[in-house]
Scaffold this motif. Sequence first.
Motif, PDB file in Angstrom:
ATOM      1  N   THR A   3       0.846  -1.186   0.000  1.00  0.00           N
ATOM      2  CA  THR A   3       0.000   0.000   0.000  1.00  0.00           C
ATOM      3  C   THR A   3       0.888   1.244   0.000  1.00  0.00           C
ATOM      4  O   THR A   3       2.089   1.183   0.297  1.00  0.00           O
ATOM      5  CB  THR A   3      -0.889   0.028   1.242  1.00  0.00           C
ATOM      6  OG1 THR A   3      -0.058   0.154   2.419  1.00  0.00           O
ATOM      7  CG2 THR A   3      -1.731  -1.242   1.336  1.00  0.00           C
ATOM      8  N   LEU A   4       0.286   2.376  -0.332  1.00  0.00           N
ATOM      9  CA  LEU A   4       1.038   3.639  -0.297  1.00  0.00           C
ATOM     10  C   LEU A   4       1.565   3.915   1.105  1.00  0.00           C
ATOM     11  O   LEU A   4       2.684   4.412   1.270  1.00  0.00           O
ATOM     12  CB  LEU A   4       0.144   4.781  -0.780  1.00  0.00           C
ATOM     13  CG  LEU A   4      -0.231   4.771  -2.267  1.00  0.00           C
ATOM     14  CD1 LEU A   4      -1.178   5.941  -2.582  1.00  0.00           C
ATOM     15  CD2 LEU A   4       1.019   4.852  -3.128  1.00  0.00           C
ATOM     16  N   GLN A   5       0.769   3.553   2.108  1.00  0.00           N
ATOM     17  CA  GLN A   5       1.207   3.800   3.480  1.00  0.00           C
ATOM     18  C   GLN A   5       2.389   2.912   3.853  1.00  0.00           C
ATOM     19  O   GLN A   5       3.353   3.366   4.482  1.00  0.00           O
ATOM     20  CB  GLN A   5       0.055   3.560   4.457  1.00  0.00           C
ATOM     21  CG  GLN A   5       0.407   3.896   5.913  1.00  0.00           C
ATOM     22  CD  GLN A   5       0.826   5.339   6.083  1.00  0.00           C
ATOM     23  OE1 GLN A   5       0.107   6.254   5.667  1.00  0.00           O
ATOM     24  NE2 GLN A   5       1.977   5.567   6.714  1.00  0.00           N
ATOM     25  N   SER A   6       2.341   1.644   3.443  1.00  0.00           N
ATOM     26  CA  SER A   6       3.456   0.748   3.784  1.00  0.00           C
ATOM     27  C   SER A   6       4.727   1.180   3.076  1.00  0.00           C
ATOM     28  O   SER A   6       5.823   1.092   3.641  1.00  0.00           O
ATOM     29  CB  SER A   6       3.100  -0.696   3.407  1.00  0.00           C
ATOM     30  OG  SER A   6       3.001  -0.855   2.001  1.00  0.00           O
ATOM     31  N   LEU A   7       4.599   1.681   1.859  1.00  0.00           N
ATOM     32  CA  LEU A   7       5.777   2.167   1.149  1.00  0.00           C
ATOM     33  C   LEU A   7       6.324   3.433   1.801  1.00  0.00           C
ATOM     34  O   LEU A   7       7.542   3.624   1.886  1.00  0.00           O
ATOM     35  CB  LEU A   7       5.439   2.427  -0.314  1.00  0.00           C
ATOM     36  CG  LEU A   7       5.209   1.189  -1.182  1.00  0.00           C
ATOM     37  CD1 LEU A   7       4.698   1.593  -2.555  1.00  0.00           C
ATOM     38  CD2 LEU A   7       6.488   0.360  -1.313  1.00  0.00           C
ATOM     39  N   ALA A   8       5.422   4.302   2.249  1.00  0.00           N
ATOM     40  CA  ALA A   8       5.863   5.518   2.939  1.00  0.00           C
ATOM     41  C   ALA A   8       6.582   5.167   4.244  1.00  0.00           C
ATOM     42  O   ALA A   8       7.617   5.764   4.583  1.00  0.00           O
ATOM     43  CB  ALA A   8       4.667   6.425   3.215  1.00  0.00           C
ATOM     44  N   GLU A  13      11.902   4.189   7.102  1.00  0.00           N
ATOM     45  CA  GLU A  13      12.833   3.226   7.694  1.00  0.00           C
ATOM     46  C   GLU A  13      14.186   3.264   6.981  1.00  0.00           C
ATOM     47  O   GLU A  13      15.245   3.232   7.626  1.00  0.00           O
ATOM     48  CB  GLU A  13      12.241   1.820   7.614  1.00  0.00           C
ATOM     49  CG  GLU A  13      13.146   0.748   8.222  1.00  0.00           C
ATOM     50  CD  GLU A  13      12.609  -0.661   8.018  1.00  0.00           C
ATOM     51  OE1 GLU A  13      13.280  -1.625   8.450  1.00  0.00           O
ATOM     52  OE2 GLU A  13      11.527  -0.808   7.406  1.00  0.00           O
ATOM     53  N   VAL A  14      14.155   3.342   5.662  1.00  0.00           N
ATOM     54  CA  VAL A  14      15.395   3.375   4.898  1.00  0.00           C
ATOM     55  C   VAL A  14      16.187   4.637   5.215  1.00  0.00           C
ATOM     56  O   VAL A  14      17.402   4.587   5.451  1.00  0.00           O
ATOM     57  CB  VAL A  14      15.097   3.282   3.384  1.00  0.00           C
ATOM     58  CG1 VAL A  14      16.378   3.497   2.576  1.00  0.00           C
ATOM     59  CG2 VAL A  14      14.481   1.933   3.049  1.00  0.00           C
ATOM     60  N   ILE A  15      15.515   5.787   5.236  1.00  0.00           N
ATOM     61  CA  ILE A  15      16.200   7.045   5.516  1.00  0.00           C
ATOM     62  C   ILE A  15      16.805   7.028   6.914  1.00  0.00           C
ATOM     63  O   ILE A  15      17.940   7.457   7.129  1.00  0.00           O
ATOM     64  CB  ILE A  15      15.230   8.230   5.340  1.00  0.00           C
ATOM     65  CG1 ILE A  15      14.864   8.385   3.857  1.00  0.00           C
ATOM     66  CG2 ILE A  15      15.827   9.520   5.881  1.00  0.00           C
ATOM     67  CD1 ILE A  15      13.794   9.415   3.586  1.00  0.00           C
ATOM     68  N   TRP A  67      11.457  -8.623  -3.200  1.00  0.00           N
ATOM     69  CA  TRP A  67      10.782  -7.329  -3.271  1.00  0.00           C
ATOM     70  C   TRP A  67      10.107  -7.123  -4.609  1.00  0.00           C
ATOM     71  O   TRP A  67      10.602  -7.553  -5.656  1.00  0.00           O
ATOM     72  CB  TRP A  67      11.795  -6.192  -3.077  1.00  0.00           C
ATOM     73  CG  TRP A  67      12.214  -5.961  -1.664  1.00  0.00           C
ATOM     74  CD1 TRP A  67      11.754  -6.586  -0.554  1.00  0.00           C
ATOM     75  CD2 TRP A  67      13.209  -5.019  -1.234  1.00  0.00           C
ATOM     76  NE1 TRP A  67      12.395  -6.095   0.558  1.00  0.00           N
ATOM     77  CE2 TRP A  67      13.285  -5.133   0.168  1.00  0.00           C
ATOM     78  CE3 TRP A  67      14.026  -4.121  -1.895  1.00  0.00           C
ATOM     79  CZ2 TRP A  67      14.164  -4.358   0.925  1.00  0.00           C
ATOM     80  CZ3 TRP A  67      14.900  -3.337  -1.140  1.00  0.00           C
ATOM     81  CH2 TRP A  67      14.960  -3.457   0.248  1.00  0.00           C
ATOM     82  N   SER A  68       8.996  -6.415  -4.597  1.00  0.00           N
ATOM     83  CA  SER A  68       8.334  -6.017  -5.836  1.00  0.00           C
ATOM     84  C   SER A  68       9.134  -4.890  -6.483  1.00  0.00           C
ATOM     85  O   SER A  68       9.924  -4.200  -5.820  1.00  0.00           O
ATOM     86  CB  SER A  68       6.921  -5.518  -5.532  1.00  0.00           C
ATOM     87  OG  SER A  68       6.979  -4.270  -4.854  1.00  0.00           O
ATOM     88  N   PRO A  69       8.937  -4.663  -7.797  1.00  0.00           N
ATOM     89  CA  PRO A  69       9.608  -3.526  -8.440  1.00  0.00           C
ATOM     90  C   PRO A  69       9.307  -2.196  -7.756  1.00  0.00           C
ATOM     91  O   PRO A  69      10.169  -1.325  -7.676  1.00  0.00           O
ATOM     92  CB  PRO A  69       9.059  -3.556  -9.871  1.00  0.00           C
ATOM     93  CG  PRO A  69       8.707  -4.984 -10.102  1.00  0.00           C
ATOM     94  CD  PRO A  69       8.205  -5.483  -8.778  1.00  0.00           C
ATOM     95  N   LEU A  70       8.088  -2.046  -7.243  1.00  0.00           N
ATOM     96  CA  LEU A  70       7.718  -0.788  -6.597  1.00  0.00           C
ATOM     97  C   LEU A  70       8.466  -0.595  -5.285  1.00  0.00           C
ATOM     98  O   LEU A  70       8.927   0.514  -4.966  1.00  0.00           O
ATOM     99  CB  LEU A  70       6.206  -0.760  -6.362  1.00  0.00           C
ATOM    100  CG  LEU A  70       5.579   0.599  -6.068  1.00  0.00           C
ATOM    101  CD1 LEU A  70       5.891   1.589  -7.182  1.00  0.00           C
ATOM    102  CD2 LEU A  70       4.074   0.459  -5.901  1.00  0.00           C
TER     103      LEU A  70
END
Length: 396
Positions: A3-8, A13-15, A67-70
């Motif tokens: 979802t957009l929220q999980s990606l956000a 987390e990455v940053i 991981w998905s491409p997104l």
Amino acid sequence: METLQSLADFRKEVISFVEGHLPADIAEKVHLNAELQKDDYVRWQKILEEKGWYCAHWAERDGGAGWSPLKRYAFEQALAEAGAPWILPFGPAYVGPVIAEYGTDAQKQRFLPDIIASRTAWCQGYSEPGAGSDLAGLKTRATRQGDTYVVNGQKLWTSYAHWADMMFCLARTSDEDRPQKGISFLLLDMHQPGVSVRPIMTMDMRHHVNEVFLENVEVPVENLVGAEGVGWEIAKFLLSTERLIVAETGKSRRLLDQVRSIASEAREGGKPLLDVPHFANAFTETEIALETLEASCTRLLKRAAQGQQPGFEASLLKIRGSELLQSITALATRVAARSGMPLEGIDDMDRGNRAPDPNAEMSGLLREYLTQRAASIYGGSNEIQRNIVSKARFGF
């Protein structure tokens, strides 16, 4: 699908991870657009691998996280925005997926773990004199003699060949009615007799690329990927992957923020450059172009996650991504021109714990401007990409 929220949340987390784990000396080099050495890249790759992120876009059976491409796009965008080094793509993004898709079980067992662990550095042996964007015109020849191919030829503009242990190489193994039919994909040891690497210094005064001369170089038949003569199919598979990640929107975002920060401090007529109308318009137009490209990348990658192979749209990403990087660094030169900031030799600076120096930052951006002149050439020139789009979309 994420979802957009999980990606956000993942992006945050990455940053946070970059802020807490990227070595300070590497972070400063990236911030100043200074030249990184092989050890800098390897140190960071190993940190990412400890986290399980270095080759996480690979399938789980190959040692990745599936991981998905997104999600991969979100990861690489967040890394670049946070100031992490570019992940050298030749192993994890290029030859690794090729071996996973086309390689034998023995090739997968031999090469994939070494890519994940950063034990083997790779380079890409595609372009040649007279065969750059037109790869079908390549002349390097591999002649089979028993259980060995003997390779003779020359590769050109070979990025980081001076660091490489292995090259994935396109070579002609037969002459066919269509030149694409006689090309094979070989894995070549760079440390053997007959391999000569000569540096090419580019106009940013750095050593990125090389000439590679191959004289009676031996490649075991077991290092042929796929069947003999199907190298063109494999090359297209690799290039479609390359163009999905070449938009580099995260790097564009970081550079644009850096130029904007410097412009907020530089003055013209007693006020910040950001308040000067033509500069304000330039930043706004560039921001809109970047957000549009990010949206296009997201849309295409969502389709890729659903199993739809990228078509001519991948070429569009390459065109727009390279032109945007050139626009941002050109904007940096306009800011520099207002302040009379020089191009200094920052790559050998021993800065220690000194505070950020705007002149050093600007000098690094000017060096990046020179580097990005090649962005519309490498990975298939933008002229060729436009031809691909025209033929696919309009039939001519």
